[in-house]
Design a protein around this motif. Structure first.
Motif, PDB file in Angstrom:
ATOM      1  N   GLN A   1      79.979  57.748   4.012  1.00  0.00           N
ATOM      2  CA  GLN A   1      78.554  57.977   3.787  1.00  0.00           C
ATOM      3  C   GLN A   1      77.688  57.302   4.851  1.00  0.00           C
ATOM      4  N   LEU A   2      78.322  56.930   5.968  1.00  0.00           N
ATOM      5  CA  LEU A   2      77.616  56.233   7.049  1.00  0.00           C
ATOM      6  C   LEU A   2      76.937  54.974   6.538  1.00  0.00           C
ATOM      7  N   GLU A   3      77.607  54.320   5.572  1.00  0.00           N
ATOM      8  CA  GLU A   3      77.052  53.090   5.027  1.00  0.00           C
ATOM      9  C   GLU A   3      77.046  52.003   6.101  1.00  0.00           C
ATOM     10  N   GLY A   4      76.044  51.182   6.029  1.00  0.00           N
ATOM     11  CA  GLY A   4      75.895  50.123   7.021  1.00  0.00           C
ATOM     12  C   GLY A   4      75.068  50.529   8.225  1.00  0.00           C
ATOM     13  N   LEU A   5      74.760  51.831   8.373  1.00  0.00           N
ATOM     14  CA  LEU A   5      73.944  52.286   9.488  1.00  0.00           C
ATOM     15  C   LEU A   5      72.470  52.233   9.118  1.00  0.00           C
ATOM     16  N   GLU A   6      71.657  51.829  10.065  1.00  0.00           N
ATOM     17  CA  GLU A   6      70.219  51.858   9.869  1.00  0.00           C
ATOM     18  C   GLU A   6      69.684  53.263  10.119  1.00  0.00           C
ATOM     19  N   ALA A   7      68.433  53.480   9.729  1.00  0.00           N
ATOM     20  CA  ALA A   7      67.848  54.817   9.840  1.00  0.00           C
ATOM     21  C   ALA A   7      67.856  55.316  11.284  1.00  0.00           C
ATOM     22  N   ALA A   8      67.477  54.459  12.219  1.00  0.00           N
ATOM     23  CA  ALA A   8      67.450  54.871  13.627  1.00  0.00           C
ATOM     24  C   ALA A   8      68.853  55.189  14.132  1.00  0.00           C
ATOM     25  N   GLN A   9      69.858  54.442  13.662  1.00  0.00           N
ATOM     26  CA  GLN A   9      71.233  54.714  14.082  1.00  0.00           C
ATOM     27  C   GLN A   9      71.730  56.042  13.531  1.00  0.00           C
ATOM     28  N   ARG A  10      71.414  56.337  12.250  1.00  0.00           N
ATOM     29  CA  ARG A  10      71.816  57.629  11.687  1.00  0.00           C
ATOM     30  C   ARG A  10      71.131  58.779  12.427  1.00  0.00           C
ATOM     31  N   GLN A  11      69.857  58.594  12.740  1.00  0.00           N
ATOM     32  CA  GLN A  11      69.139  59.633  13.466  1.00  0.00           C
ATOM     33  C   GLN A  11      69.771  59.870  14.835  1.00  0.00           C
ATOM     34  N   ALA A  12      70.131  58.781  15.554  1.00  0.00           N
ATOM     35  CA  ALA A  12      70.779  58.934  16.862  1.00  0.00           C
ATOM     36  C   ALA A  12      72.128  59.637  16.727  1.00  0.00           C
ATOM     37  N   LEU A  13      72.890  59.289  15.679  1.00  0.00           N
ATOM     38  CA  LEU A  13      74.179  59.937  15.466  1.00  0.00           C
ATOM     39  C   LEU A  13      74.005  61.428  15.191  1.00  0.00           C
ATOM     40  N   PHE A  14      73.017  61.801  14.360  1.00  0.00           N
ATOM     41  CA  PHE A  14      72.798  63.216  14.044  1.00  0.00           C
ATOM     42  C   PHE A  14      72.407  64.003  15.291  1.00  0.00           C
ATOM     43  N   GLU A  15      71.616  63.391  16.166  1.00  0.00           N
ATOM     44  CA  GLU A  15      71.223  64.083  17.392  1.00  0.00           C
ATOM     45  C   GLU A  15      72.431  64.320  18.289  1.00  0.00           C
ATOM     46  N   ILE A  16      73.315  63.321  18.395  1.00  0.00           N
ATOM     47  CA  ILE A  16      74.528  63.507  19.188  1.00  0.00           C
ATOM     48  C   ILE A  16      75.434  64.557  18.535  1.00  0.00           C
ATOM     49  N   TRP A  17      75.536  64.498  17.218  1.00  0.00           N
ATOM     50  CA  TRP A  17      76.345  65.459  16.467  1.00  0.00           C
ATOM     51  C   TRP A  17      75.817  66.882  16.690  1.00  0.00           C
ATOM     52  N   ASN A  18      74.528  67.059  16.623  1.00  0.00           N
ATOM     53  CA  ASN A  18      73.937  68.387  16.804  1.00  0.00           C
ATOM     54  C   ASN A  18      74.168  68.910  18.218  1.00  0.00           C
ATOM     55  N   ARG A  19      74.231  68.004  19.193  1.00  0.00           N
ATOM     56  CA  ARG A  19      74.388  68.406  20.588  1.00  0.00           C
ATOM     57  C   ARG A  19      75.841  68.643  20.978  1.00  0.00           C
ATOM     58  N   LEU A  20      76.744  67.826  20.469  1.00  0.00           N
ATOM     59  CA  LEU A  20      78.131  67.869  20.916  1.00  0.00           C
ATOM     60  C   LEU A  20      79.108  68.388  19.865  1.00  0.00           C
ATOM     61  N   GLY A  21      78.730  68.255  18.587  1.00  0.00           N
ATOM     62  CA  GLY A  21      79.662  68.633  17.529  1.00  0.00           C
ATOM     63  C   GLY A  21      79.365  70.002  16.949  1.00  0.00           C
ATOM     64  N   ASP A  22      79.698  70.169  15.668  1.00  0.00           N
ATOM     65  CA  ASP A  22      79.484  71.424  14.954  1.00  0.00           C
ATOM     66  C   ASP A  22      78.135  71.345  14.244  1.00  0.00           C
ATOM     67  N   PRO A  23      77.087  72.004  14.762  1.00  0.00           N
ATOM     68  CA  PRO A  23      75.764  71.876  14.142  1.00  0.00           C
ATOM     69  C   PRO A  23      75.709  72.484  12.747  1.00  0.00           C
ATOM     70  N   ASN A  24      76.484  73.555  12.502  1.00  0.00           N
ATOM     71  CA  ASN A  24      76.447  74.184  11.176  1.00  0.00           C
ATOM     72  C   ASN A  24      76.986  73.238  10.107  1.00  0.00           C
ATOM     73  N   ALA A  25      78.063  72.525  10.451  1.00  0.00           N
ATOM     74  CA  ALA A  25      78.603  71.555   9.495  1.00  0.00           C
ATOM     75  C   ALA A  25      77.604  70.439   9.238  1.00  0.00           C
ATOM     76  N   LEU A  26      76.899  70.000  10.288  1.00  0.00           N
ATOM     77  CA  LEU A  26      75.894  68.955  10.120  1.00  0.00           C
ATOM     78  C   LEU A  26      74.760  69.437   9.221  1.00  0.00           C
ATOM     79  N   MET A  27      74.281  70.662   9.445  1.00  0.00           N
ATOM     80  CA  MET A  27      73.175  71.165   8.630  1.00  0.00           C
ATOM     81  C   MET A  27      73.584  71.304   7.166  1.00  0.00           C
ATOM     82  N   SER A  28      74.802  71.722   6.934  1.00  0.00           N
ATOM     83  CA  SER A  28      75.288  71.834   5.558  1.00  0.00           C
ATOM     84  C   SER A  28      75.290  70.476   4.866  1.00  0.00           C
ATOM     85  N   LEU A  29      75.695  69.451   5.614  1.00  0.00           N
ATOM     86  CA  LEU A  29      75.710  68.100   5.045  1.00  0.00           C
ATOM     87  C   LEU A  29      74.284  67.587   4.821  1.00  0.00           C
TER      88      LEU A  29
END
Length: 651
Positions: free
Chosen positions: A495-523
């Motif tokens: 659940q990305l526990e231990g991450l701060e809001a800015a860190q989760r936001q940075a991770l989502f941006e990297i995920w959207n750019r490099l990973g599977d964006p559809n899986a991210l949006m579903s989550l």
């Protein structure tokens, strides 16, 4: 001695302004900073300058009383050491100068008159204060900084050294062993630097030599103080005795200045400064304190001691010339090390290795020797395990200093890149605070993967914190590598526990750019906590798929209109239009008009009013959200999204 001090200070000033060059004066900008004067520590130069000022004052006073014109020479010559102190912006120099001149005025220059002494001392304080102001803040700023105004590492260093002394109070840890023993017995560590001494001559001697060394030294200082007196009370009335007493008391004050500096620094552990202090100690002893002529045994003992000193000096000189067998020890080890490194740099590592082996034998607790021997072995093609063993010894002897661990990893890159991870892992363990960030050491390690891609997976394994994981993911080039790292990260933090809001936001941006964006949006759709940080990506995803209504609904939730005042009067729309027309720079007039139009249901007119207001100075920040809300009322979600997107870019 005063004339020699003047000459030295003149050379220091000339060298500082680059008019001459003194190649034998110690300089190492990376370790010691910008050099000043004849010592590695620039404060020691200021102490010599302050002592020279006192000696010049004593000589000028004595020459004037003897009707000699030399007083003008010494008075003018004092300007050079005084200039040294202020050019150097030295705290120690200013404080010692004040202490020394005040003590000299109070005990030697004036025979009587309390109020006269106080007047001269007050004038002296005012002169020094004026010079501080005229120095443009250099010395004044340094007096307001550092350990003089706040407790720093020095206080902890003293406390930890005293704890070490308690473990061996009588014999200490052995002369010359503080640097190597202290890191092994203390809990006070600074990974960026190494503690070579406790910043105190007396404490350093106590730690290495114990009470059996310090107690005789203190008795010697007490005898020196008594031998230069009497300082107060009845004085000899003979003119010759008074002259002798004043000159010797001036030498004693100069000696005391060096001793006082030794309570906050380590000048007396340097050979040059110690010899200077020894000369002062020889001058300050008054002949009347030696009441009996020395006997044959005394003269013989002193002559033998003098011969021993000469022999030791000759042996030490021989060591500096390369004859290390004459005087085995740390000095010989340093000479061998310098020779071995020079041979290695000139391409003769095979000739340098035996010298380095001998240096290790003479000084086995010096981590530099193992580190440098490891590099020499690798240049000679020795097995990697043999080289790694010396690097490991270096890390074991110095268990807290971090910089050389990073250098070890960089060294391995040209020979066996996989071994670089060993030193880098130890660096991150010792100094984790320096790892994250754009200019952090972990990012510097990642930069080397451009030439050595095989290091990417081991470096991901070294990313033990969220910050390092994000730094690594930011440099990923392929989706396969990102997916592999992401699975590893989610396995530990589902659940990305231990991450701060800015860190989760940075991770989502990297995920959207490099990973599977559809899986991210579903989550993001299913996970409210994640959506709070990734709603922008989700809204943009809906907009790209022409689902403008969903995009606007998400933006409307997370971009609410800001609080604002409501229309207080019932003025008609025509009057409000005239007020807005005649006051185009007053946004309040247009806001009142917009609210009235909105209240009357004139949506298109309200939109036009706000669109005119957008580009005016001091336009309220909620205009875009209000326009978007009006378009949503008209079911024009595409234009509403355009306004929301503009508002999102400004937040």
């Amino acid at each position: 001695m005063a004339l020699s001090g003047i000459i030295l200070c003149g050379l220091v000033i000339l060298e500082h302004f680059k008019w001459i060059k003194m190649p034998w004066w110690p300089r190492n900008p990376l370790i010691w900073g910008n050099g000043f004067g004849l010592f590695a520590n620039r404060n020691h130069t200021s102490t010599i300058a302050a002592i020279t000022c006192v000696l010049c004052a004593a000589n000028a006073y004595d020459s004037h009383r003897n009707k000699s014109r030399l007083w003008m020479l010494f008075l003018a010559g004092a300007a050079l050491p005084l200039a040294c102190i202020f050019i150097n912006t030295s705290k120690a120099g200013v404080i010692l100068l004040f202490i020394g001149l005040t003590a000299w005025l109070g005990t030697s220059a004036m025979r009587k008159g309390f109020f006269q002494k106080m007047a001269v001392t007050t004038s002296l304080i005012m002169i020094i204060a004026t010079l501080l102001v005229m120095s443009g803040g250099g010395v004044g700023t340094r007096l307001q900084s550092g350990d003089f105004t706040k407790e720093g590492a020095r206080t902890m260093l003293v406390a930890e050294t005293l704890k070490m002394v308690i473990q061996a109070p009588w014999l200490g840890v052995g002369l010359g062993n503080f640097e190597t023993v202290f890191p092994l017995v203390t809990e006070f560590h600074e990974p960026r630097t190494r503690f070579l001494h406790p910043e105190n001559d007396l404490l350093w001697l106590l730690a290495e030599g114990g009470l059996l060394t310090v107690l005789p030294g203190l008795l010697l200082l007490l005898w020196i103080f008594r031998s230069s007196g009497p300082w107060f009370g009845k004085k000899r009335k003979s003119s010759q005795n008074r002259q002798d007493r004043k000159l010797r008391n001036a030498a004693a004050i100069a000696f005391g200045m060096g001793a006082v500096h030794g309570l906050a620094d380590v000048p007396n552990h340097g050979l040059g400064f110690a010899i200077f202090m020894g000369l002062l100690a020889g001058i300050l002893v008054r002949p009347r304190r030696l009441k009996e002529a020395s006997g044959l045994l005394d003269r013989l003992a002193l002559r033998v001691a003098g011969v021993v000193v000469l022999l030791v000096g000759a042996a030490w000189l021989g060591v500096s010339l390369g004859h290390t067998s004459m005087f085995p020890g740390s000095s010989a080890a340093e000479a061998l090390r310098a020779r071995a490194n020079w041979l290695t740099d000139t391409g003769s590592a095979a000739s340098g290795l035996p010298l380095m082996n001998e240096a290790v034998r003479l000084n086995p607790m010096n981590f530099h020797l193992y580190f440098e021997r490891a590099r020499m072995k690798r240049y000679l093609g020795k097995p990697n395990d043999d080289v790694l063993q010396d690097f490991s010894r270096s890390r074991a002897v110095e268990p807290h200093y971090a910089a050389f661990c990073y250098q070890e990893g960089v060294f391995w890159l040209d020979f066996a890149p996989s071994y670089a991870v060993i030193g880098w892992r130890e660096y991150l363990r010792r100094y984790p605070a320096s790892a994250p960030g754009i200019y952090g050491y972990y990012r510097m390690m990642l930069n080397y993967t451009e030439r050595h891609p095989e290091l990417r997976e081991p470096l991901w394994a070294l990313a033990s914190t969220v910050e390092l994981k994000l730094d690594y993911l930011g440099g990923v080039r392929t989706r396969e590598e990102f997916d592999r790292c992401l699975r590893s990260m989610l396995a530990l933090q589902p659940q990305l526990e231990g991450l701060e809001a800015a860190q989760r936001q940075a991770l989502f941006e990297i995920w959207n750019r490099l990973g599977d964006p559809n899986a991210l949006m579903s989550l993001l759709e299913r996970n409210k906590k994640w959506r709070d940080d990734g709603w922008r990506l989700l809204a943009e995803h809906y907009a790209r798929n022409s689902e403008f209504e969903h995009a606007c609904q998400i933006a409307a939730i997370y971009l609410p209109s800001l609080n604002r005042t409501t229309l207080e009067t019932g003025t008609d729309i025509a009057s409000l239009e005239r007020a807005a027309l005649f006051n185009p720079t007053d946004p309040r007039r247009s806001i009142d008009l917009f609210q009235a139009q909105k209240k009357q249901g004139e949506t298109d007119d309200a939109i036009r009013t706000l669109e005119k207001l957008i580009d005016t100075p001091n336009a309220p920040p909620f205009i875009r959200q209000e326009i978007a809300a009006l378009y949503m009322q008209k079911q024009d979600f595409r234009r509403a999204w355009e306004q929301f997107r503009e508002a999102m870019q400004k937040k």
